[in-house]
Scaffold this motif. Structure first.
Motif, PDB file in Angstrom:
ATOM      1  N   SER A 170      -6.768  12.765 -15.202  1.00 13.62           N
ATOM      2  CA  SER A 170      -5.674  13.493 -15.849  1.00 13.62           C
ATOM      3  C   SER A 170      -5.177  12.736 -17.075  1.00 13.62           C
ATOM      4  CB  SER A 170      -4.539  13.713 -14.850  1.00 13.62           C
ATOM      5  OG  SER A 170      -4.969  14.485 -13.758  1.00 13.62           O
ATOM      6  N   ILE A 171      -5.046  11.414 -16.962  1.00 10.34           N
ATOM      7  CA  ILE A 171      -4.558  10.614 -18.096  1.00 10.34           C
ATOM      8  C   ILE A 171      -5.557  10.654 -19.252  1.00 10.34           C
ATOM      9  CG2 ILE A 171      -4.024   8.263 -18.862  1.00 10.34           C
ATOM     10  CD1 ILE A 171      -2.852   7.749 -16.070  1.00 10.34           C
ATOM     11  N   VAL A 172      -6.846  10.480 -18.940  1.00  9.20           N
ATOM     12  CA  VAL A 172      -7.871  10.480 -19.988  1.00  9.20           C
ATOM     13  C   VAL A 172      -7.934  11.840 -20.682  1.00  9.20           C
ATOM     14  CG1 VAL A 172     -10.353  10.322 -20.422  1.00  9.20           C
ATOM     15  CG2 VAL A 172      -9.242   8.657 -18.941  1.00  9.20           C
ATOM     16  N   GLU A 173      -7.902  12.924 -19.898  1.00  9.17           N
ATOM     17  CA  GLU A 173      -7.965  14.257 -20.513  1.00  9.17           C
ATOM     18  C   GLU A 173      -6.724  14.533 -21.336  1.00  9.17           C
ATOM     19  OE1 GLU A 173      -8.668  16.892 -17.281  1.00  9.17           O
ATOM     20  OE2 GLU A 173     -10.819  16.456 -17.167  1.00  9.17           O
ATOM     21  N   ARG A 210       0.827  -1.204   0.000  1.00  7.80           N
ATOM     22  CA  ARG A 210       0.000   0.000   0.000  1.00  7.80           C
ATOM     23  C   ARG A 210       0.860   1.252   0.000  1.00  7.80           C
ATOM     24  NH1 ARG A 210      -3.380  -3.083   3.464  1.00  7.80           N
ATOM     25  NH2 ARG A 210      -2.469  -2.144   5.326  1.00  7.80           N
ATOM     26  N   LEU A 211       1.965   1.200   0.781  1.00  9.43           N
ATOM     27  CA  LEU A 211       2.858   2.375   0.810  1.00  9.43           C
ATOM     28  C   LEU A 211       3.499   2.613  -0.558  1.00  9.43           C
ATOM     29  CD1 LEU A 211       4.652   2.023   4.260  1.00  9.43           C
ATOM     30  CD2 LEU A 211       3.112   3.848   3.543  1.00  9.43           C
ATOM     31  N   VAL A 212       3.892   1.536  -1.250  1.00  6.33           N
ATOM     32  CA  VAL A 212       4.499   1.683  -2.576  1.00  6.33           C
ATOM     33  C   VAL A 212       3.478   2.270  -3.553  1.00  6.33           C
ATOM     34  CG1 VAL A 212       5.428   0.415  -4.552  1.00  6.33           C
ATOM     35  CG2 VAL A 212       6.221  -0.119  -2.243  1.00  6.33           C
ATOM     36  N   ARG A 213       2.237   1.762  -3.485  1.00  6.71           N
ATOM     37  CA  ARG A 213       1.208   2.315  -4.365  1.00  6.71           C
ATOM     38  C   ARG A 213       0.962   3.785  -4.075  1.00  6.71           C
ATOM     39  NH1 ARG A 213      -1.419  -2.695  -3.420  1.00  6.71           N
ATOM     40  NH2 ARG A 213      -2.846  -1.720  -1.932  1.00  6.71           N
ATOM     41  N   LEU A 214       0.931   4.131  -2.763  1.00  2.00           N
ATOM     42  CA  LEU A 214       0.731   5.529  -2.393  1.00  2.00           C
ATOM     43  C   LEU A 214       1.851   6.399  -2.947  1.00  2.00           C
ATOM     44  CD1 LEU A 214      -0.645   7.795  -0.837  1.00  2.00           C
ATOM     45  CD2 LEU A 214       0.609   7.086   1.215  1.00  2.00           C
ATOM     46  N   VAL A 215       3.093   5.947  -2.789  1.00  2.00           N
ATOM     47  CA  VAL A 215       4.236   6.719  -3.286  1.00  2.00           C
ATOM     48  C   VAL A 215       4.155   6.853  -4.803  1.00  2.00           C
ATOM     49  CG1 VAL A 215       6.741   6.682  -3.576  1.00  2.00           C
ATOM     50  CG2 VAL A 215       5.745   6.173  -1.349  1.00  2.00           C
ATOM     51  N   ASN A 216       3.846   5.765  -5.505  1.00  2.00           N
ATOM     52  CA  ASN A 216       3.741   5.831  -6.966  1.00  2.00           C
ATOM     53  C   ASN A 216       2.629   6.782  -7.407  1.00  2.00           C
ATOM     54  OD1 ASN A 216       5.844   4.029  -7.350  1.00  2.00           O
ATOM     55  ND2 ASN A 216       4.500   2.247  -7.456  1.00  2.00           N
ATOM     56  N   ASP A 217       1.481   6.715  -6.693  1.00  2.00           N
ATOM     57  CA  ASP A 217       0.387   7.618  -7.049  1.00  2.00           C
ATOM     58  C   ASP A 217       0.766   9.064  -6.799  1.00  2.00           C
ATOM     59  OD1 ASP A 217      -1.125   5.497  -7.794  1.00  2.00           O
ATOM     60  OD2 ASP A 217      -2.395   5.462  -6.018  1.00  2.00           O
ATOM     61  N   VAL A 218       1.427   9.315  -5.674  1.00  2.00           N
ATOM     62  CA  VAL A 218       1.849  10.689  -5.371  1.00  2.00           C
ATOM     63  C   VAL A 218       2.817  11.187  -6.424  1.00  2.00           C
ATOM     64  CG1 VAL A 218       3.166  12.094  -3.742  1.00  2.00           C
ATOM     65  CG2 VAL A 218       1.415  10.534  -2.900  1.00  2.00           C
ATOM     66  N   LEU A 219       3.764  10.326  -6.857  1.00  2.00           N
ATOM     67  CA  LEU A 219       4.725  10.739  -7.888  1.00  2.00           C
ATOM     68  C   LEU A 219       4.018  10.971  -9.226  1.00  2.00           C
ATOM     69  CD1 LEU A 219       7.768   8.433  -7.085  1.00  2.00           C
ATOM     70  CD2 LEU A 219       7.552  10.878  -6.664  1.00  2.00           C
ATOM     71  N   ASP A 220       3.023  10.127  -9.539  1.00  2.00           N
ATOM     72  CA  ASP A 220       2.275  10.350 -10.779  1.00  2.00           C
ATOM     73  C   ASP A 220       1.535  11.680 -10.742  1.00  2.00           C
ATOM     74  OD1 ASP A 220       3.110   8.052 -11.976  1.00  2.00           O
ATOM     75  OD2 ASP A 220       1.332   6.877 -11.473  1.00  2.00           O
ATOM     76  N   ILE A 221       0.907  11.973  -9.602  1.00  2.00           N
ATOM     77  CA  ILE A 221       0.205  13.254  -9.468  1.00  2.00           C
ATOM     78  C   ILE A 221       1.179  14.408  -9.632  1.00  2.00           C
ATOM     79  CG2 ILE A 221      -0.872  14.774  -7.759  1.00  2.00           C
ATOM     80  CD1 ILE A 221      -2.867  12.983  -8.970  1.00  2.00           C
ATOM     81  N   GLU A 222       2.367  14.274  -9.028  1.00  2.00           N
ATOM     82  CA  GLU A 222       3.359  15.350  -9.112  1.00  2.00           C
ATOM     83  C   GLU A 222       3.816  15.544 -10.554  1.00  2.00           C
ATOM     84  OE1 GLU A 222       7.151  17.200  -9.448  1.00  2.00           O
ATOM     85  OE2 GLU A 222       6.912  15.030  -9.617  1.00  2.00           O
ATOM     86  N   LYS A 223       4.011  14.433 -11.290  1.00  2.00           N
ATOM     87  CA  LYS A 223       4.424  14.542 -12.696  1.00  2.00           C
ATOM     88  C   LYS A 223       3.326  15.186 -13.539  1.00  2.00           C
ATOM     89  CE  LYS A 223       7.517  10.505 -12.847  1.00  2.00           C
ATOM     90  NZ  LYS A 223       7.688   9.151 -13.422  1.00  2.00           N
ATOM     91  N   GLU A 258       0.923  17.284 -12.527  1.00  2.00           N
ATOM     92  CA  GLU A 258       0.764  18.703 -12.213  1.00  2.00           C
ATOM     93  C   GLU A 258       1.932  19.526 -12.715  1.00  2.00           C
ATOM     94  OE1 GLU A 258       0.109  18.908  -8.048  1.00  2.00           O
ATOM     95  OE2 GLU A 258      -2.023  18.400  -8.187  1.00  2.00           O
ATOM     96  N   SER A 259       3.113  18.950 -12.762  1.00  2.00           N
ATOM     97  CA  SER A 259       4.290  19.688 -13.238  1.00  2.00           C
ATOM     98  C   SER A 259       4.461  19.587 -14.750  1.00  2.00           C
ATOM     99  CB  SER A 259       5.546  19.160 -12.540  1.00  2.00           C
ATOM    100  OG  SER A 259       5.779  17.802 -12.870  1.00  2.00           O
ATOM    101  N   GLY A 260       3.634  18.762 -15.417  1.00  2.00           N
ATOM    102  CA  GLY A 260       3.733  18.626 -16.867  1.00  2.00           C
ATOM    103  C   GLY A 260       4.862  17.717 -17.311  1.00  2.00           C
ATOM    104  N   ASN A 261       5.394  16.898 -16.428  1.00  2.00           N
ATOM    105  CA  ASN A 261       6.522  16.023 -16.774  1.00  2.00           C
ATOM    106  C   ASN A 261       6.095  14.589 -17.088  1.00  2.00           C
ATOM    107  OD1 ASN A 261       8.411  18.085 -16.417  1.00  2.00           O
ATOM    108  ND2 ASN A 261       8.490  17.738 -14.202  1.00  2.00           N
ATOM    109  N   MET A 262       4.800  14.319 -17.043  1.00  2.00           N
ATOM    110  CA  MET A 262       4.331  12.972 -17.356  1.00  2.00           C
ATOM    111  C   MET A 262       4.500  12.726 -18.856  1.00  2.00           C
ATOM    112  SD  MET A 262       2.819  10.107 -16.325  1.00  2.00           S
ATOM    113  CE  MET A 262       1.831  10.342 -14.845  1.00  2.00           C
ATOM    114  N   GLU A 263       5.208  11.671 -19.226  1.00  2.00           N
ATOM    115  CA  GLU A 263       5.458  11.365 -20.633  1.00  2.00           C
ATOM    116  C   GLU A 263       4.414  10.368 -21.141  1.00  2.00           C
ATOM    117  OE1 GLU A 263       9.417   9.980 -21.081  1.00  2.00           O
ATOM    118  OE2 GLU A 263      10.356  11.881 -20.509  1.00  2.00           O
ATOM    119  N   PHE A 264       3.933  10.626 -22.336  1.00  2.00           N
ATOM    120  CA  PHE A 264       2.942   9.752 -22.963  1.00  2.00           C
ATOM    121  C   PHE A 264       3.485   9.294 -24.310  1.00  2.00           C
ATOM    122  CE2 PHE A 264       0.516  12.311 -20.041  1.00  2.00           C
ATOM    123  CZ  PHE A 264      -0.410  11.434 -19.516  1.00  2.00           C
TER     124      PHE A 264
END
Length: 766
Positions: free
Chosen positions: A733-736, A585-598, A600-606
């Motif tokens: 965010s991913i769908v939009e 659960r902690l790993v999932r939380l950390v991954n989700d938090v990092l995804d949210i941060e990416k 919001e910062s526009g660094n998520m690569e698609f």
């Protein structure tokens, strides 16, 4: 300067005489107009039906003529003296030439073998030539025995020009061809005929020429593609775009009035060829037209005769009107004299003259009653004037009190706005500032005197957003709707010094009609944004620092749980399992938090690629089957019609992440033994993905914030069901980012359906 003598007022008799004359003239004009309209409609109907009948006769004669040639060529292809193998070429040529002599429009008749080589032809023309690429040869072998009008350049050079054929037109032909076979039915070649298009001209001439000079009509034969095959020189060879041609494709025949490219209007009859007996037809349309000026010439003559007759009648009725007017107005003149005596005070009643008719007597009685009433009202008015001043004074005091109340209310509202902590801006429907409180002065640096009357966009909207602001104002003035009203919005603004900063805005529409204006309260959220940025940076840093040790801890716990360190006592293994699940659960939380941060910062690569969606859905379902078995839930896929070919340009891993998250939520909230449905279908230009569960549904009070970060319906959800509250925010965010939308429907006790719409494309590029 000249002084015009005062004109004497006209009497009722003069007006009645003028009315009779005017009425006579109007009736004459109406009669002429009615006659003209009726005659025009009748002429249009008669001539229109006549033109349509001519078009029908022409098309029928063309069909019957083509039927005779169609049947004759088919019979030629079956004649033993032509198709028998023992008949030599000279004998065949003589037979073909004898057939050609019987019908002058057969320009060329020839026979080919199966390879397209001309074996024999009339007068030896084109013998030995290869016609395999000619449409009539290939079509005949495929069962198409007719070829539409075309030019044959090579054959035209070899054929003599008939005396009755126009010298300035290229030779054109209609093809009729049938395959011929031996005695056992095996195809041996093709017998083809080129028939001169002069045949159609002669058919048209035989029908139209007898009436052409008398009625000045013209005919056109139009091909199925709209090209004029036969017609006036200015139109022949051109493609028509006329209503008459289009209607002929839908209706069996008829007529209409329409304008043509020469600027004139014509009455046009039309009829489309339908074939005859076994002849299927070539889709020709026959149009017969007549200039409207020529067609309506009889109507003009009728109109002139009616106009002359009407003028004579109008003159006679005018004379009769003068005498009738004098008789009618004599009693009325006597009434007028009596009224003048009352005006001078010589009498108080009106006496009708002798010989007055009933209407004059009734009028006299009514006028006497009116005089009595006026005298009474005069007395009442005198008494009313005595109290009028007091009533005016009372009304004035009431208006003064109402005005004072309105002014006090305006001052109270102005005081509230001025004392507000947030900036207040009033804007009219053209985007100009109408109000500006002191908080707005402090926020933007512009004084009220400087701001009022200027465009709001010039004062506070950054340059890059001004065009969209102006578009929104114009759109509201056009359709009365704008999406900014009655909700909180975050926007970037600029102050007098050019410094940009974020604000939270609430806007509304006040007033009605021309007095309507936008009222907006603006709150500076610069400090809040700084705090949020610091929080996000802190969370991101902590998440990055936690990911590495958590990954190591999870791996170690996984090895212990799998027995890498040997068999463990039951209580120890239970603690290891609890620790491993908590670490997951902690790993999932950390991954989700990092995804949210990416995100919001526009660094998520698609990494988008065009790919079918059904394999992606199947892969996501397969990955969640084990998780579903833990909860005793069944996953049931449903694929709509054509879903196997449904393609979208998506990032495979990210869309899989969306489906996995939606499936995980649906499984967790479904009852034991429940069913989760995954649907894939097309809706117009959209690919629709849906995940439906049979859970308790989403509470009404939670629905507005379900896609917010760390949002959960109940604080106990994370403990009972697991989860971080970030999954749906990441999904949206991913769908939009893919240009799609995500929405949901929920009913208490029934379940919830999440729907994802993505832009679909036609196929996977090769």
């Amino acid at each position: 300067m000249t002084i015009k003598p005062p004109s004497l007022p006209r009497g009722l008799g003069a007006y009645l005489a003028l009315a009779f004359s005017a009425l006579s003239i109007v009736l004459t004009l109406v009669l002429v107009e009615v006659v003209e309209r009726v005659a025009t409609d009748q002429v249009k109907t008669n001539i229109g039906h006549g033109l349509a009948e001519l078009a029908l006769q022409t098309s029928d004669k063309l069909d019957r003529g083509m039927f005779e040639r169609y049947r004759e060529v088919r019979l030629m292809a079956q004649r033993a003296d032509l198709v028998a193998p023992q008949v030599d070429a000279d004998a065949r040529r003589r037979v073909l030439e004898s057939i050609q002599d019987t019908y002058a429009y057969y320009a060329w008749i020839g026979m080919t073998d199966l390879s397209g080589k001309v074996l024999v032809a009339t007068h030896g023309l084109l013998e030995g030539a290869d016609v395999a690429k000619r449409p009539w040869f290939g079509n005949a072998l495929r069962g198409v025995h007719l070829g539409d009008v075309h030019e044959a350049v090579l054959l035209a050079k070899l054929l003599p020009k008939p005396a009755n054929e126009p010298s300035n037109e290229p030779k054109r032909f209609v093809d009729v061809a049938f395959p011929y076979a031996d005695s056992e039915g095996r195809p041996q070649g093709v017998l083809g005929v080129h028939m001169s298009w002069q045949w159609a001209r002669d058919v048209e001439h035989s029908i139209i020429e007898p009436i052409r000079a008398r009625r000045q009509v013209e005919s056109l034969i139009v091909g199925a593609d709209g090209m004029v095959l036969l017609g006036p020189p200015g139109l022949q060879g051109r493609t028509l775009d006329q209503d008459s041609f289009r209607r002929a494709q839908r209706e069996p025949g008829g007529y209409l009035v329409e304008a043509w490219p020469d600027g004139r209007s014509y009455l046009v009859g039309f009829s489309k060829s339908k074939g005859y007996d076994t002849y299927p037809g070539l889709g020709w349309t026959v149009l017969v037209r007549q200039n409207l000026d020529n067609a309506y010439l009889p109507v003009k003559r009728i109109r002139q005769q009616a106009l002359i007759s009407g003028i004579v009648l109008a003159f006679l009725f005018s004379l009769a009107g003068v005498f009738a007017a004098r008789r009618i107005t004599r009693p009325l003149a006597q009434l007028a004299q009596s009224a003048q005596r009352i005006q001078r005070g010589d009498a108080e009643t009106i006496a009708p003259g002798a010989g007055s008719y009933v209407e004059v007597l009734a009028l006299a009685n009514s006028l006497n009653a009116l005089v009595a009433d006026l005298l009474q009202r005069k007395e009442d008015l005198r008494e009313l004037n005595l109290t009028l001043e007091q009533r005016v004074e009372d009304r004035t005091r009431k208006l003064e009190r109402a005005l004072a109340a309105v002014q006090a209310n305006e001052r109270r509202i102005a005081t509230i706005i001025e004392a507000a902590q947030d900036a207040f801006v009033g804007v009219d429907l053209h985007g100009r500032v109408t109000d500006w409180n002191s908080a707005a002065e402090r926020m933007f640096g512009w004084t009220r005197a400087e701001a009022v009357g200027r465009s709001l966009a010039e004062l506070v909207v950054p340059e890059r957003y001004r065009e969209s602001f102006d578009k929104a104002v114009r759109a509201f003035n056009h359709n009365g709707h704008v999406g900014l009203l009655d909700r909180r919005l975050e926007r970037m603004v600029v102050d007098r010094k050019g410094r940009e900063f974020p604000i939270e805005m609430t806007a509304g529409l006040a007033g009605t009609h021309e007095a309507a204006f936008f009222s907006a309260f603006l709150h500076d959220i610069s400090e809040r944004k700084k705090v949020e940025q610091m929080k996000n940076e802190f969370v991101s840093t902590v998440s990055h620092e936690l990911r590495t040790p958590l990954t190591s801890i999870r791996a170690s716990l996984s090895m212990l749980a799998d027995g890498m360190a040997g068999e463990l006592p039951a209580d120890t293994k239970g603690l290891i399992d609890i620790a491993y699940q908590s670490c997951e659960r902690l790993v999932r939380l950390v991954n989700d938090v990092l995804d949210i941060e990416k995100i919001e910062s526009g660094n998520m690569e698609f990494e988008r690629a065009a790919q079918p969606l059904q394999p992606l859905v199947e892969q996501a379902i397969a990955g969640m089957q084990g998780y579903a078995r833990q909860f005793g839930v069944t996953i049931a896929p449903h694929y709509g019609e054509g879903s196997a070919a449904l393609v979208a340009e998506v990032d495979h891993d990210r869309i899989t992440q969306v489906l996995t998250n939606l499936l995980s939520n649906a499984i967790k909230f479904s009852p034991h033994g429940g069913r989760v449905e995954v649907r894939l279908s097309r809706d117009g230009a959209k690919a629709m993905l849906a995940v439906a569960d049979q859970g308790p549904g989403i509470p009404e009070e939670f629905r507005d914030r379900i896609f917010q970060k760390f949002a959960q319906a109940d604080a106990t959800d994370s403990r009972q069901k697991g989860g971080t509250g970030l999954g749906l925010s990441i999904c949206r965010s991913i769908v939009e980012e893919h240009g799609g939308t995500i929405a949901f429907e929920s009913a208490p006790g029934v379940g919830t359906v999440f729907r994802v719409a993505l832009p679909a494309i036609e196929s996977v590029p090769t």
